[in-house]
Structure formats: structure tokens, C-alpha cells
Motif scaffolding. Structure first.
Motif, PDB file in Angstrom:
ATOM      1  N   ARG A  45       0.832  -1.207   0.000  1.00  0.00           N
ATOM      2  CA  ARG A  45       0.000   0.000   0.000  1.00  0.00           C
ATOM      3  C   ARG A  45       0.864   1.253   0.000  1.00  0.00           C
ATOM      4  NH1 ARG A  45      -2.088   0.884   5.444  1.00  0.00           N
ATOM      5  NH2 ARG A  45      -0.077   1.918   5.535  1.00  0.00           N
ATOM      6  N   ASP A  46       1.851   1.301   0.892  1.00  0.00           N
ATOM      7  CA  ASP A  46       2.713   2.481   0.976  1.00  0.00           C
ATOM      8  C   ASP A  46       3.503   2.683  -0.314  1.00  0.00           C
ATOM      9  OD1 ASP A  46       1.764   2.734   3.558  1.00  0.00           O
ATOM     10  OD2 ASP A  46       3.655   2.177   4.527  1.00  0.00           O
ATOM     11  N   HIS A  47       3.990   1.582  -0.874  1.00  0.00           N
ATOM     12  CA  HIS A  47       4.762   1.660  -2.121  1.00  0.00           C
ATOM     13  C   HIS A  47       3.896   2.222  -3.251  1.00  0.00           C
ATOM     14  CE1 HIS A  47       7.731   0.680  -5.153  1.00  0.00           C
ATOM     15  NE2 HIS A  47       6.828  -0.016  -5.808  1.00  0.00           N
ATOM     16  N   LEU A  48       2.667   1.723  -3.367  1.00  0.00           N
ATOM     17  CA  LEU A  48       1.791   2.170  -4.447  1.00  0.00           C
ATOM     18  C   LEU A  48       1.325   3.608  -4.243  1.00  0.00           C
ATOM     19  CD1 LEU A  48      -0.173  -1.108  -5.028  1.00  0.00           C
ATOM     20  CD2 LEU A  48       1.365   0.028  -6.644  1.00  0.00           C
ATOM     21  N   PRO A  79      16.059  -2.895   7.454  1.00  0.00           N
ATOM     22  CA  PRO A  79      16.988  -1.771   7.606  1.00  0.00           C
ATOM     23  C   PRO A  79      17.261  -1.045   6.285  1.00  0.00           C
ATOM     24  CG  PRO A  79      18.132  -3.866   7.860  1.00  0.00           C
ATOM     25  CD  PRO A  79      16.672  -4.168   7.756  1.00  0.00           C
ATOM     26  N   ARG A  80      16.915  -1.666   5.163  1.00  0.00           N
ATOM     27  CA  ARG A  80      17.187  -1.013   3.880  1.00  0.00           C
ATOM     28  C   ARG A  80      16.160   0.052   3.532  1.00  0.00           C
ATOM     29  NH1 ARG A  80      14.754  -3.793  -1.069  1.00  0.00           N
ATOM     30  NH2 ARG A  80      13.165  -5.108  -0.157  1.00  0.00           N
ATOM     31  N   GLY A  81      15.081   0.151   4.305  1.00  0.00           N
ATOM     32  CA  GLY A  81      14.051   1.152   4.036  1.00  0.00           C
ATOM     33  C   GLY A  81      13.043   0.658   3.018  1.00  0.00           C
ATOM     34  N   ASP A  82      12.030   1.454   2.814  1.00  0.00           N
ATOM     35  CA  ASP A  82      10.985   1.085   1.879  1.00  0.00           C
ATOM     36  C   ASP A  82      11.473   1.275   0.448  1.00  0.00           C
ATOM     37  OD1 ASP A  82       9.198   0.464   3.899  1.00  0.00           O
ATOM     38  OD2 ASP A  82       8.335   2.462   3.959  1.00  0.00           O
ATOM     39  N   PRO A  83      11.185   0.315  -0.432  1.00  0.00           N
ATOM     40  CA  PRO A  83      11.620   0.438  -1.827  1.00  0.00           C
ATOM     41  C   PRO A  83      10.780   1.456  -2.579  1.00  0.00           C
ATOM     42  CG  PRO A  83      10.340  -1.547  -1.531  1.00  0.00           C
ATOM     43  CD  PRO A  83      10.505  -0.931  -0.171  1.00  0.00           C
ATOM     44  N   ARG A  84      11.344   2.039  -3.610  1.00  0.00           N
ATOM     45  CA  ARG A  84      10.622   2.961  -4.474  1.00  0.00           C
ATOM     46  C   ARG A  84      10.900   2.589  -5.912  1.00  0.00           C
ATOM     47  NH1 ARG A  84      10.794   8.939  -2.205  1.00  0.00           N
ATOM     48  NH2 ARG A  84       9.537   9.292  -4.052  1.00  0.00           N
ATOM     49  N   HIS A  85       9.904   2.800  -6.736  1.00  0.00           N
ATOM     50  CA  HIS A  85      10.074   2.551  -8.167  1.00  0.00           C
ATOM     51  C   HIS A  85      10.816   3.754  -8.755  1.00  0.00           C
ATOM     52  CE1 HIS A  85       9.214   0.742 -12.021  1.00  0.00           C
ATOM     53  NE2 HIS A  85       9.026   1.967 -12.479  1.00  0.00           N
ATOM     54  N   VAL A  86      11.788   3.500  -9.603  1.00  0.00           N
ATOM     55  CA  VAL A  86      12.537   4.577 -10.244  1.00  0.00           C
ATOM     56  C   VAL A  86      11.916   4.828 -11.612  1.00  0.00           C
ATOM     57  CG1 VAL A  86      14.781   5.315 -11.092  1.00  0.00           C
ATOM     58  CG2 VAL A  86      14.628   3.923  -9.015  1.00  0.00           C
ATOM     59  N   PHE A  87      11.226   5.970 -11.726  1.00  0.00           N
ATOM     60  CA  PHE A  87      10.621   6.340 -12.998  1.00  0.00           C
ATOM     61  C   PHE A  87      11.675   6.977 -13.881  1.00  0.00           C
ATOM     62  CE2 PHE A  87       6.960   6.135 -10.243  1.00  0.00           C
ATOM     63  CZ  PHE A  87       5.966   5.592 -11.054  1.00  0.00           C
ATOM     64  N   PRO A  88      11.648   6.673 -15.179  1.00  0.00           N
ATOM     65  CA  PRO A  88      12.612   7.307 -16.072  1.00  0.00           C
ATOM     66  C   PRO A  88      12.347   8.819 -16.160  1.00  0.00           C
ATOM     67  CG  PRO A  88      11.154   5.824 -17.281  1.00  0.00           C
ATOM     68  CD  PRO A  88      10.777   5.751 -15.846  1.00  0.00           C
ATOM     69  N   THR A  89      13.387   9.587 -16.239  1.00  0.00           N
ATOM     70  CA  THR A  89      13.216  11.029 -16.366  1.00  0.00           C
ATOM     71  C   THR A  89      13.021  11.364 -17.828  1.00  0.00           C
ATOM     72  OG1 THR A  89      15.597  11.322 -16.469  1.00  0.00           O
ATOM     73  CG2 THR A  89      14.560  11.574 -14.314  1.00  0.00           C
ATOM     74  N   VAL A  90      12.224  12.387 -18.029  1.00  0.00           N
ATOM     75  CA  VAL A  90      11.899  12.793 -19.408  1.00  0.00           C
ATOM     76  C   VAL A  90      12.731  13.986 -19.793  1.00  0.00           C
ATOM     77  CG1 VAL A  90      10.078  13.567 -20.962  1.00  0.00           C
ATOM     78  CG2 VAL A  90       9.584  11.974 -19.121  1.00  0.00           C
TER      79      VAL A  90
END
Length: 90
Positions: A45-48, A79-90
Motif C-alpha cells: 500500500r505504501d509503495h503504491l 533496515p534497507r528502508g521502503d523500496p521505491r520505483h525509479v521512474f525514467p526522467t523525461v
């Protein structure tokens, strides 16, 4: 969570990869089935929600956790923290 998935523009396999989940774990978590681990539900939920924000959208704020499930879900994930999706930069 399905609504935030749509808002984020991601597909399930990207979310599973971001969270290091097996596809079945992600399906169970999305279904919020009785066997879904509340920690995985919160992490998904947090990731989305964050992915929707990162995509410039306003996430749908919600919870499917019962009162009994809330305490275990507050346990730190890793300990690694919550993951995040890396969106490509435009």
C-alpha cells in the motif's frame, strides 16, 4: 491498492520486482485475503501510494487492515528502508 496501481502507471510485475515479492505474494496481498501478511499489505500500500505521488497523481488513501492486524503491520520492515520505483526522467 488496485486504484493506486492504475494511478502510478506501473504494472504488477514492476511492483513485485520493486518490492522483491513473488508474483503469488503480490496477488495474495492485493486480494487482502485472510492469508495475506499485514506487513506485506502495508508495504505494498505504501509503495503504491508513493508511486502514484511520484507519477504526479493523488493516491487513494485507504486501509484494509483490521484493528488486530494493525499492530504487526507497524513493525519496521527492514533496515534497507521502503523500496521505491525509479521512474525514467523525461
Amino acid at each position: 491498492m488496485e486504484s493506486d496501481l492504475a494511478l502510478s502507471g506501473l504494472v504488477s510485475r514492476e511492483v513485485a520486482r520493486d518490492l522483491d515479492f513473488a508474483p503469488e505474494r503480490l496477488r495474495t496481498t492485493f486480494d487482502a485475503a485472510d492469508e495475506a501478511d499485514p506487513v506485506y499489505v502495508r508495504q505494498s500500500r505504501d509503495h503504491l501510494e508513493q508511486a502514484a505521488r511520484d507519477a504526479g497523481r493523488s493516491p487513494v488513501v485507504h486501509t484494509v487492515l483490521t484493528e488486530r492486524s494493525r499492530a504487526p503491520a507497524r513493525v519496521p520492515l527492514s533496515p534497507r528502508g521502503d523500496p521505491r520505483h525509479v521512474f525514467p526522467t523525461v
